[in-house]
Design a protein around this motif. Structure first.
Motif, PDB file in Angstrom:
ATOM      1  N   SER A 208       0.995   0.292  -6.154  1.00 49.78           N
ATOM      2  CA  SER A 208       0.746  -0.522  -7.350  1.00 49.78           C
ATOM      3  C   SER A 208       1.368   0.099  -8.591  1.00 49.78           C
ATOM      4  CB  SER A 208      -0.762  -0.708  -7.559  1.00 49.78           C
ATOM      5  OG  SER A 208      -1.391   0.522  -7.874  1.00 49.78           O
ATOM      6  N   ALA A 209       1.422   1.442  -8.624  1.00 51.23           N
ATOM      7  CA  ALA A 209       1.974   2.120  -9.795  1.00 51.23           C
ATOM      8  C   ALA A 209       3.494   2.203  -9.765  1.00 51.23           C
ATOM      9  CB  ALA A 209       1.383   3.528  -9.905  1.00 51.23           C
ATOM     10  N   ARG A 210       4.065   2.450  -8.563  1.00 50.12           N
ATOM     11  CA  ARG A 210       5.495   2.682  -8.454  1.00 50.12           C
ATOM     12  C   ARG A 210       6.262   1.531  -7.816  1.00 50.12           C
ATOM     13  NH1 ARG A 210       7.187   5.595 -11.844  1.00 50.12           N
ATOM     14  NH2 ARG A 210       9.090   5.788 -10.611  1.00 50.12           N
ATOM     15  N   GLY A 211       5.545   0.569  -7.245  1.00 49.07           N
ATOM     16  CA  GLY A 211       6.213  -0.550  -6.588  1.00 49.07           C
ATOM     17  C   GLY A 211       6.442  -0.309  -5.107  1.00 49.07           C
ATOM     18  N   ARG A 212       6.484   0.967  -4.703  1.00 48.58           N
ATOM     19  CA  ARG A 212       6.668   1.328  -3.297  1.00 48.58           C
ATOM     20  C   ARG A 212       6.404   2.822  -3.137  1.00 48.58           C
ATOM     21  NH1 ARG A 212      13.306   1.282  -2.642  1.00 48.58           N
ATOM     22  NH2 ARG A 212      13.705   3.022  -4.068  1.00 48.58           N
ATOM     23  N   ILE A 213       6.276   3.271  -1.900  1.00 50.79           N
ATOM     24  CA  ILE A 213       6.130   4.692  -1.619  1.00 50.79           C
ATOM     25  C   ILE A 213       7.461   5.387  -1.919  1.00 50.79           C
ATOM     26  CG2 ILE A 213       5.676   6.409   0.162  1.00 50.79           C
ATOM     27  CD1 ILE A 213       3.218   4.844  -0.514  1.00 50.79           C
ATOM     28  N   PRO A 214       7.446   6.500  -2.668  1.00 48.11           N
ATOM     29  CA  PRO A 214       8.709   7.197  -2.969  1.00 48.11           C
ATOM     30  C   PRO A 214       9.467   7.565  -1.696  1.00 48.11           C
ATOM     31  CG  PRO A 214       6.922   8.072  -4.302  1.00 48.11           C
ATOM     32  CD  PRO A 214       6.293   7.155  -3.305  1.00 48.11           C
ATOM     33  N   ARG A 215      10.800   7.476  -1.774  1.00 51.15           N
ATOM     34  CA  ARG A 215      11.649   7.743  -0.606  1.00 51.15           C
ATOM     35  C   ARG A 215      12.530   8.973  -0.768  1.00 51.15           C
ATOM     36  NH1 ARG A 215      13.693   1.552   0.808  1.00 51.15           N
ATOM     37  NH2 ARG A 215      11.594   0.675   1.113  1.00 51.15           N
ATOM     38  N   ASN A 216      12.421   9.639  -1.904  1.00 52.81           N
ATOM     39  CA  ASN A 216      13.226  10.850  -2.096  1.00 52.81           C
ATOM     40  C   ASN A 216      12.438  11.862  -2.926  1.00 52.81           C
ATOM     41  OD1 ASN A 216      13.577  10.091  -4.913  1.00 52.81           O
ATOM     42  ND2 ASN A 216      15.115   8.625  -4.194  1.00 52.81           N
ATOM     43  N   ARG A 217      13.004  13.027  -3.045  1.00 48.88           N
ATOM     44  CA  ARG A 217      12.306  14.119  -3.724  1.00 48.88           C
ATOM     45  C   ARG A 217      12.064  13.811  -5.203  1.00 48.88           C
ATOM     46  NH1 ARG A 217      14.357  20.450  -3.714  1.00 48.88           N
ATOM     47  NH2 ARG A 217      12.541  21.310  -4.847  1.00 48.88           N
ATOM     48  N   ALA A 218      13.057  13.202  -5.832  1.00 54.99           N
ATOM     49  CA  ALA A 218      12.916  12.872  -7.254  1.00 54.99           C
ATOM     50  C   ALA A 218      11.763  11.895  -7.470  1.00 54.99           C
ATOM     51  CB  ALA A 218      14.219  12.285  -7.788  1.00 54.99           C
ATOM     52  N   GLY A 219      11.641  10.929  -6.554  1.00 60.09           N
ATOM     53  CA  GLY A 219      10.567   9.956  -6.663  1.00 60.09           C
ATOM     54  C   GLY A 219       9.193  10.597  -6.519  1.00 60.09           C
ATOM     55  N   TRP A 220       9.076  11.538  -5.582  1.00 61.08           N
ATOM     56  CA  TRP A 220       7.806  12.237  -5.388  1.00 61.08           C
ATOM     57  C   TRP A 220       7.468  13.131  -6.579  1.00 61.08           C
ATOM     58  CZ3 TRP A 220       4.171  10.852  -2.267  1.00 61.08           C
ATOM     59  CH2 TRP A 220       4.475  10.175  -1.081  1.00 61.08           C
ATOM     60  N   LYS A 221       8.484  13.762  -7.184  1.00 66.39           N
ATOM     61  CA  LYS A 221       8.242  14.590  -8.359  1.00 66.39           C
ATOM     62  C   LYS A 221       7.768  13.752  -9.533  1.00 66.39           C
ATOM     63  CE  LYS A 221      10.985  17.928  -9.475  1.00 66.39           C
ATOM     64  NZ  LYS A 221      12.197  18.716  -9.823  1.00 66.39           N
ATOM     65  N   ARG A 222       8.387  12.583  -9.699  1.00 66.47           N
ATOM     66  CA  ARG A 222       7.974  11.683 -10.777  1.00 66.47           C
ATOM     67  C   ARG A 222       6.546  11.203 -10.549  1.00 66.47           C
ATOM     68  NH1 ARG A 222      11.360   7.964  -9.912  1.00 66.47           N
ATOM     69  NH2 ARG A 222      13.091   9.120 -10.851  1.00 66.47           N
ATOM     70  N   LEU A 223       6.253  10.872  -9.299  1.00 68.46           N
ATOM     71  CA  LEU A 223       4.888  10.435  -8.965  1.00 68.46           C
ATOM     72  C   LEU A 223       3.891  11.561  -9.214  1.00 68.46           C
ATOM     73  CD1 LEU A 223       2.931   8.359  -7.724  1.00 68.46           C
ATOM     74  CD2 LEU A 223       3.499   9.315  -5.479  1.00 68.46           C
ATOM     75  N   GLY A 224       4.287  12.793  -8.873  1.00 66.80           N
ATOM     76  CA  GLY A 224       3.389  13.924  -9.076  1.00 66.80           C
ATOM     77  C   GLY A 224       3.041  14.125 -10.543  1.00 66.80           C
ATOM     78  N   SER A 225       4.054  14.014 -11.411  1.00 62.33           N
ATOM     79  CA  SER A 225       3.802  14.192 -12.843  1.00 62.33           C
ATOM     80  C   SER A 225       2.924  13.071 -13.388  1.00 62.33           C
ATOM     81  CB  SER A 225       5.122  14.249 -13.609  1.00 62.33           C
ATOM     82  OG  SER A 225       5.831  13.020 -13.498  1.00 62.33           O
ATOM     83  N   GLU A 226       3.114  11.861 -12.891  1.00 56.96           N
ATOM     84  CA  GLU A 226       2.307  10.735 -13.351  1.00 56.96           C
ATOM     85  C   GLU A 226       0.876  10.801 -12.823  1.00 56.96           C
ATOM     86  OE1 GLU A 226       4.493   7.350 -12.036  1.00 56.96           O
ATOM     87  OE2 GLU A 226       5.933   7.429 -13.692  1.00 56.96           O
ATOM     88  N   SER A 227       0.670  11.565 -11.737  1.00 55.77           N
ATOM     89  CA  SER A 227      -0.653  11.657 -11.121  1.00 55.77           C
ATOM     90  C   SER A 227      -1.532  12.731 -11.740  1.00 55.77           C
ATOM     91  CB  SER A 227      -0.512  11.943  -9.617  1.00 55.77           C
ATOM     92  OG  SER A 227       0.243  10.941  -8.974  1.00 55.77           O
ATOM     93  N   VAL A 228      -0.982  13.503 -12.674  1.00 52.49           N
ATOM     94  CA  VAL A 228      -1.738  14.618 -13.253  1.00 52.49           C
ATOM     95  C   VAL A 228      -3.061  14.165 -13.877  1.00 52.49           C
ATOM     96  CG1 VAL A 228      -1.733  16.370 -15.078  1.00 52.49           C
ATOM     97  CG2 VAL A 228       0.240  16.130 -13.558  1.00 52.49           C
ATOM     98  N   PRO A 229      -3.095  13.107 -14.715  1.00 49.76           N
ATOM     99  CA  PRO A 229      -4.391  12.691 -15.283  1.00 49.76           C
ATOM    100  C   PRO A 229      -5.423  12.333 -14.223  1.00 49.76           C
ATOM    101  CG  PRO A 229      -2.581  11.643 -16.459  1.00 49.76           C
ATOM    102  CD  PRO A 229      -1.982  12.284 -15.247  1.00 49.76           C
ATOM    103  N   VAL A 230      -4.994  11.627 -13.178  1.00 52.52           N
ATOM    104  CA  VAL A 230      -5.925  11.246 -12.112  1.00 52.52           C
ATOM    105  C   VAL A 230      -6.454  12.486 -11.404  1.00 52.52           C
ATOM    106  CG1 VAL A 230      -6.194   9.959  -9.955  1.00 52.52           C
ATOM    107  CG2 VAL A 230      -4.782   9.024 -11.792  1.00 52.52           C
ATOM    108  N   ALA A 231      -5.578  13.443 -11.118  1.00 55.01           N
ATOM    109  CA  ALA A 231      -5.988  14.667 -10.433  1.00 55.01           C
ATOM    110  C   ALA A 231      -6.948  15.490 -11.291  1.00 55.01           C
ATOM    111  CB  ALA A 231      -4.761  15.497 -10.067  1.00 55.01           C
TER     112      ALA A 231
END
Length: 281
Positions: A208-231
């Motif tokens: 819902s946040a990214r439109g799809r599951i990340p498929r590369n390292r850059a996508g996962w890093k971006r998701l990780g930074s965006e997940s900091v408040p939730v974590a």
């Protein structure tokens, strides 16, 4: 114009933010400390809620006096951890006025609500008339406020669906934490079901946040930074569950009123939810 924008913090002036932080992190704790350290014991006793013969003002003042220094220290620590987090989330969401309004309710209305309900519930339940004191219900309310503030931020930054899935993930994590703390024998199937549900909600949250599951390292890093408040919020609320709802409710001859903690948590969530659509910046 560029210089003015450089002085803003999440769209608010540094002076306004500094004043807010001073009030919530210095003034409120200073009041609690001053009441405990500088008010004579006889005067503090008049502020405690006496269940046998309560004064109406005691339903509010009881929240601001403490039994001892560790009691005071624990409540101030919990309050500061939660209220700073709630404030930063509200600022990032552009909801400073909502924060101020909700904090006012949490500090004044929630303790009265909690103490009145506790008084009515426990009337006649003890052989001797008990007394109530402590800021812990307010601390629990600030934890509830943090939860709602995060969801409002996610709804503002992403979508209602993202906020819904994030709320479900955090709720399930807290539910599992409470379950593990309080059952003598853990049921593996129940634990697996709750964990599986949380993982499914987490996957839905990512989509819902990214439109799809990340498929590369850059996508996962971006998701990780965006997940900091939730974590961070999840970790904070897990700590609150452990602290506010312990296995042992009698410590050093004193009863920990976990019922009041539940009421405070619910009161904080309700105050934030009810005021959110009404108070806007």
């Amino acid at each position: 114009m560029a210089m003015e924008e450089d002085r803003l913090v999440f769209g608010y002036t540094r002076r306004a933010v500094a004043l807010d932080l001073f009030v919530v992190t210095a003034v409120v704790p200073a009041v609690l400390i001053a009441l405990h350290l500088f008010l004579p014991e006889s005067a503090r006793t008049t502020l405690v809620l006496q269940h046998g013969d309560p004064d109406p003002f005691e339903f509010l003042t009881a929240a601001y006096v403490h039994s001892n220094v560790p009691h005071l220290r624990n409540n101030i620590t919990g309050y500061l951890a939660a209220i700073v987090m709630a404030y930063l989330l509200c600022l990032e969401a552009g909801r400073r006025r909502w924060f101020v309004a909700t904090l006012a309710v949490v500090l004044v209305v929630v303790p009265v609500f909690v103490n009145v309900v506790s008084y009515v519930t426990f009337a006649g339940a003890f052989p001797a008339d008990p007394t109530t004191r402590g800021f812990s219900a307010v601390v629990a309310a600030t934890a509830g406020f943090v939860y709602v503030a995060l969801l409002v931020l996610l709804r503002t930054a992403y979508s209602t669906e993202t906020a819904t899935f994030a709320g479900a993930v955090i709720f399930l994590v807290l539910l599992v934490t409470f379950y593990v703390l309080h059952v003598s024998v853990i049921e593996p199937l129940l634990l697996a079901g709750a964990s599986g549900s949380a993982l499914l909600c987490l996957a839905a949250l990512v989509v819902s946040a990214r439109g799809r599951i990340p498929r590369n390292r850059a996508g996962w890093k971006r998701l990780g930074s965006e997940s900091v408040p939730v974590a961070l919020v999840t970790a904070l609320l897990v700590a609150f569950v452990v602290g506010l709802f312990p296995q042992r409710v009698i410590v050093d001859g004193m009863i920990i009123n976990v019922y009041a903690h539940w009421l405070g948590l619910v009161g904080g969530v309700a105050a934030a939810v009810l005021l959110e659509p009404v108070v806007t910046d």
